[in-house]
Design an enzyme around this catalytic site. Structure first.
Site: not given
Length: 287
Positions: A31, A64, A96, A98, A114-115, A162
């Site tokens: 990812c 995952w 989901r 994530t 949240e990245s 994407y």
């Protein structure tokens, strides 16, 4: 991207103080959103402060999974699937599971998923725990420029890629293709006389671009038809990407085989026979 559920905690706040050994970072080498947090964590020396759990790059029907670990469980959390932590944090969660996430080990609940938030919180709120020579990835005098180029990368590089992969029409694909390669050409020109994206130092903007570049030839070029040319054919963008790869935090978090397996084995529609390409030759990154 927004997520339902109470996953907007702030690392380094009164509720979640910066403490060594309190948190666990969960990610997958597949990812790109996870990868950029992994690079920040290691660059700053926080890999000795925040432990990590890695998920299998091949996603199961239940999401995952921690199938890289003995017993198919995270050795610290004792969980099998990422969704287990989501439901422990919010029993009514219906979205989901994530990644990335950081989990507070005192409660085994998710702090934030949240990245962008995680990058900034590690960069700005954990300075008392970083290694002595840690780079300043979001310096105040460059913040406006960093924010500007981050938005461009999000929209015209990773976003365009994407959208190319998800498009249902030739026209939409062609539009995103043009956006992507126009921006890559501009970046290539920039690196003819610059070592970094912003200023004269490594910043978080370089990390955000790198995670797309390192996936370009092994995944995006073929799977998403971003195939005007490969990354290694750009005269300046390619040496720039390799210069970042030489930095241990970038190189040691980059797993080309996991990226290939994840992209090809998770896409049943495009790859029904579940074949993982043997190429391209990634040893050129070492040259």
């Amino acid at each position: 991207m927004t997520h339902a559920g109470p996953f907007k905690g702030v690392l380094g706040s009164d509720a979640f103080p910066a403490q060594a050994g309190r948190y666990r970072f969960i990610w997958s080498e597949l990812c790109p959103w996870s990868h950029r947090v992994a690079i920040v964590r290691q660059l700053l020396g926080l890999d000795t402060v925040i432990s990590e759990g890695k998920l299998n790059p091949v996603i199961t029907e239940k999401g995952w999974q921690f199938s890289l670990d003995a017993g198919n469980q995270d050795p610290i959390l004792g969980t099998t699937y990422m969704m287990d932590s989501y439901l422990k944090t919010d029993p009514d969660y219906a979205g989901r599971a994530t990644i990335p996430v950081i989990i507070d080990l005192t409660t085994e609940k998710i702090v934030n998923n949240e990245s962008h938030d995680l990058m900034r919180q590690l960069e700005m709120n954990f300075t008392g725990l970083t290694k002595p020579d840690a780079p300043e990835l979001y310096p105040e005098h460059l913040r406006a420029e960093i924010d500007e180029i981050n938005a461009i990368i999000l929209e015209e590089v990773i976003g365009a890629i994407y959208q190319m992969g998800a498009t249902q029409s030739q026209d939409d694909y062609a539009k995103q293709y043009d956006i992507l390669f126009a921006r890559l050409d501009q970046l290539d020109a920039h690196f003819a006389d610059h070592d970094f994206l912003v200023g004269e130092q490594l910043t978080e903007a370089d990390i955000r671009l790198y995670v797309s570049l390192v996936r370009f030839d092994v995944a995006y070029y073929s799977m998403y038809h971003a195939d005007r040319n490969q990354l290694n054919e750009f005269p300046n963008l390619w040496p720039y990407a390799k210069s970042l790869y030489k930095i241990p935090a970038f190189r040691e978090t980059t797993n080309f085989e996991a990226i290939k397996k994840g992209f090809w084995l998770n896409n049943h529609a495009e790859n029904p026979r579940q074949i993982v390409p043997l190429g391209p030759d990634t040893s050129i990154w070492q040259a």
